[in-house]
Design a protein around this motif. Structure first.
Motif, PDB file in Angstrom:
ATOM      1  N   ASN A   1       5.764  15.225  -6.195  1.00 55.34           N
ATOM      2  CA  ASN A   1       6.216  13.827  -5.417  1.00 55.34           C
ATOM      3  C   ASN A   1       7.337  12.968  -5.776  1.00 55.34           C
ATOM      4  OD1 ASN A   1       3.717  12.625  -3.027  1.00 55.34           O
ATOM      5  ND2 ASN A   1       2.568  13.247  -5.507  1.00 55.34           N
TER       6      ASN A   1
ATOM      7  N   ALA B   1       0.723  -1.392  -0.001  1.00 54.71           N
ATOM      8  CA  ALA B   1       0.392   0.420   0.162  1.00 54.71           C
ATOM      9  C   ALA B   1       0.726   1.598  -0.060  1.00 54.71           C
ATOM     10  CB  ALA B   1      -1.326  -0.388   1.402  1.00 54.71           C
ATOM     11  N   PRO B   2       1.473   1.564  -0.773  1.00 60.12           N
ATOM     12  CA  PRO B   2       1.992   2.794  -1.075  1.00 60.12           C
ATOM     13  C   PRO B   2       1.802   4.351  -0.829  1.00 60.12           C
ATOM     14  CG  PRO B   2       1.539   2.013  -3.340  1.00 60.12           C
ATOM     15  CD  PRO B   2       1.645   0.682  -2.366  1.00 60.12           C
ATOM     16  N   GLY B   3       2.232   4.684  -0.468  1.00 57.60           N
ATOM     17  CA  GLY B   3       1.696   6.583   0.584  1.00 57.60           C
ATOM     18  C   GLY B   3       1.928   7.289  -0.735  1.00 57.60           C
TER      19      GLY B   3
ATOM     20  N   TYR C   1       1.598  11.702  -1.514  1.00 59.74           N
ATOM     21  CA  TYR C   1       0.551  12.683  -1.391  1.00 59.74           C
ATOM     22  C   TYR C   1      -0.015  13.511  -2.769  1.00 59.74           C
ATOM     23  CZ  TYR C   1       4.033  13.240   2.924  1.00 59.74           C
ATOM     24  OH  TYR C   1       4.952  12.938   3.310  1.00 59.74           O
ATOM     25  N   ASP C   2      -1.314  13.418  -2.220  1.00 62.36           N
ATOM     26  CA  ASP C   2      -2.576  13.190  -3.038  1.00 62.36           C
ATOM     27  C   ASP C   2      -2.464  15.205  -3.409  1.00 62.36           C
ATOM     28  OD1 ASP C   2      -3.503  10.687  -3.220  1.00 62.36           O
ATOM     29  OD2 ASP C   2      -4.789  10.874  -1.683  1.00 62.36           O
TER      30      ASP C   2
ATOM     31  N   ARG D   1      -1.172   5.552 -10.328  1.00 64.81           N
ATOM     32  CA  ARG D   1      -0.904   5.747  -9.201  1.00 64.81           C
ATOM     33  C   ARG D   1       0.423   4.188  -8.832  1.00 64.81           C
ATOM     34  NH1 ARG D   1      -3.269   8.860  -5.179  1.00 64.81           N
ATOM     35  NH2 ARG D   1      -1.862   7.643  -2.927  1.00 64.81           N
TER      36      ARG D   1
ATOM     37  N   ALA E   1       4.143   4.988  -7.937  1.00 65.39           N
ATOM     38  CA  ALA E   1       5.309   4.494  -6.933  1.00 65.39           C
ATOM     39  C   ALA E   1       5.818   3.375  -6.982  1.00 65.39           C
ATOM     40  CB  ALA E   1       4.431   3.676  -6.174  1.00 65.39           C
TER      41      ALA E   1
END
Length: 309
Positions: A96, A84-86, A88-89, A140, A144
């Protein structure tokens, strides 16, 4: 040279054994597939090798750095895509990557260049100024993956990199993994997509808390099922099974509809005698081809044995 070495690597959580005495050697510049069912300990193994959690016992080295005393060096020399890579939206794709490049100690003068390189490789360059929060799941995921490569790590851990991707996006990731191999990097790939593993991996390990089997896809097939030949006839194959079974070089025979599946140690040498025996006996052969087994058959056979044991 081996990029990753483990010896009796073990991790427990309370009374539960997540990884049980894992011993592996992974050569540099190869794509290594780590296959196993959910809960098998694959992610725990990745987290240990990336120096994110400590083992309970055993030893390992990554890029020549020992797990434990060399943890900081390991973290600097590997890239990791987690489950579950995070991101910054509220930052753009470019923002990013430049931000995370700084966390990897990539010089500011080079961060934008690296971000551009990997955005282009991931087919995201046209979306570089769009906020990550507007990206689809597949986009996404690709962003990532780009983030994990910004510091040009020698070893890359990819945990389910194509999960949820459409076929076109998955193909981009596959091509990217092949590019990493040509650059001499080692890719540690966990995936449930066995077709993907078969196409990409030089070495595969089937794992369920313990290591069940390692080898190339072809080695695993050959070791588990042996070699053989498929003979397709123009009629029901069952009456001809005894004819084939009587041949001294035949190890096993099965029939289904119009096809005979015949196990032999050396099909290339024995196929002419096999065909001659069938034709002499009156069989009408439509075609002959090598017997093949899918990686899925290998995987299910090995995991099934582990469940039964």
């Amino acid at each position: 040279m081996n990029s990753i070495e483990t010896h009796e690597l073990t991790r427990t959580f309370g009374n539960r054994i997540a990884v049980d005495h894992l011993t592996l050697s992974i050569p540099q510049g190869q794509v290594f597939g780590f296959l196993g069912p959910n809960g098998a300990g694959k992610t725990t193994t990745v987290r240990m090798l990336a120096a994110l959690i400590a083992p309970t016992s055993g030893t390992a080295s990554v890029n020549g750095y020992p797990l434990g005393s060399g943890n900081n060096d390991i973290r600097r020399s590997v890239g990791i895509l987690t489950e579950a890579p995070g991101l910054y939206d509220k930052l753009t794709a470019m923002q990013n990557l430049v931000f995370f490049a700084g966390l990897y100690d990539v010089p500011q003068s080079r961060a934008a260049q690296q971000a551009e390189r990997y955005l282009k490789l991931m087919d995201l360059w046209d979306r570089r100024n769009d906020k990550a929060g507007s990206f689809s799941k597949g986009m996404r995921q690709k962003l990532a993956i780009a983030r994990a490569l910004l510091h040009d790590p020698a070893v890359v851990f990819l945990d389910e990199p194509t999960a949820g991707l459409d076929p076109e996006a998955a193909r981009t990731v596959h091509e990217f993994i092949r590019t990493l191999r040509t650059e001499g990097r080692t890719v540690f790939l966990t995936t449930h997509n066995l077709t993907e593993a078969d196409a990409l991996c030089d070495i595969i390990a089937v794992f369920r808390t313990r290591l069940l089997k390692t080898g190339s896809p072809d080695q695993l097939r050959s070791n588990l099922f042996g070699r053989g030949t498929l003979v397709t006839l123009d009629s029901d194959a069952h009456p001809w099974a005894d004819t084939v079974r009587a041949l001294p070089f035949v190890k096993r025979v099965s029939s289904q509809d119009g096809t005979l599946s015949i196990g032999m140690d050396d099909p290339d040498a024995m196929n002419p005698a096999l065909v001659q025996a069938l034709v002499t006996a009156g069989a009408h052969i439509r075609y002959v081809q090598p017997a093949s087994h899918s990686l899925e058959e290998v995987y299910l056979e090995l995991v099934g044995e582990r469940v039964k044991s």
